[in-house]
Design an enzyme around this catalytic site. Structure first.
Site, short mmCIF file in Angstrom:
data_model
loop_
_atom_site.label_atom_id
_atom_site.label_comp_id
_atom_site.label_asym_id
_atom_site.label_seq_id
_atom_site.Cartn_x
_atom_site.Cartn_y
_atom_site.Cartn_z
CG ASN A 269 -29.47 7.25 -13.12
OD1 ASN A 269 -30.70 7.34 -13.04
ND2 ASN A 269 -28.67 8.21 -12.69
CG HIS B 173 -27.05 12.87 -13.75
ND1 HIS B 173 -27.69 13.02 -12.53
CD2 HIS B 173 -26.21 13.92 -13.87
CE1 HIS B 173 -27.25 14.11 -11.95
NE2 HIS B 173 -26.36 14.69 -12.74
CB SER C 129 -24.35 11.25 -18.66
OG SER C 129 -23.66 12.47 -18.79
#
Ligand code: GRF
Length: 218
Positions: free
Chosen positions: A106, A108, A135
């Site tokens: 993911n 972020h 991140s």
């Protein structure tokens, strides 16, 4: 080649950077499918433009378990081995996360573990953070809490507002670090071993940074 799925909900700028890197071979993987939970997501047009199968899976009338089962079924139908969550605005069930553990990254928009959740740029300003960034992390049951692979950071200036921070996070960080992390994964250079990230066979003591980007991703 690794079969990659990208999960989206919105504009798809990260998706576009990933599609571009797939097309020119910087990520040695195949785009298996794009999944959106919103039929109006502009990201879907980018998938169609690139000729990648696009799946729209809206939540209507489904509970979380049923939604996630349908999502897994769609991904399995396309032979997916690696998942990039690129602005996918849904919380995933523990069962889904278990099914795809170690295969799902993911992006972020903050320097995790600071500012999990929404409105990260506003919170950076409200709290007077000296630095901001984005991140890439492995997805675990803890929301925005999985092991971080790479972070890009920059200094917050006195002139910065939410708009400038959002632009810097996207342009200067997200669009570079996500394709790079996926390239490492696709090459088998990046793995997750429980709470640890293994990069080229060694556990990372701290997340990688912009200085670790290969020239093709800078
Ligand atoms: C990105 O800022 C990402 O970090 C966040 O949602 C945004 C998605 O933007 N989770 P886009 O769809 O890639 O343009």
């Amino acid at each position: 080649m690794t079969r990659l799925a990208v999960l989206v909900s919105g504009q798809g700028r990260n998706l576009q950077a990933i599609l571009d890197a797939l097309r020119d071979g910087r990520i040695p993987a195949r785009a298996a499918c794009i999944v959106s939970n919103r039929s109006a997501a502009p990201a879907l047009d980018r998938a169609r433009q690139a000729g990648v199968p696009a799946i729209v899976l809206e939540a209507e009338g489904r509970d979380r378990a049923a939604y996630d089962a349908a999502l897994t079924a769609g991904l399995e139908r396309h032979g997916v081995e690696l998942i990039a969550m690129a602005g996918f605005m849904r919380v995933l069930s523990d069962g889904f996360i278990e099914r795809w553990r170690g295969r799902m990254l993911n992006i972020h928009p903050s320097l995790l573990p600071r500012h999990t959740g929404l409105h990260t740029h506003r919170r950076v300003l409200d709290e007077g953070d000296p630095e901001h960034g984005a991140s890439v992390h492995y997805v675990t049951e803890k929301l925005d809490g999985g092991p971080v692979v790479i972070q890009g950071r920059f200094t917050v200036g006195p002139q910065d507002d939410e708009r400038t921070l959002a632009a810097k996070v996207m342009q200067d960080v997200e669009l570079k670090i996500f394709p790079q992390a996926l390239a490492w994964c696709a090459r088998g250079e990046l793995r997750c071993d429980g709470a640890r990230v293994l990069f080229r066979g060694r556990a990372l003591a701290a997340p990688l940074g912009l200085e670790d980007l290969e020239p093709a991703f800078r």
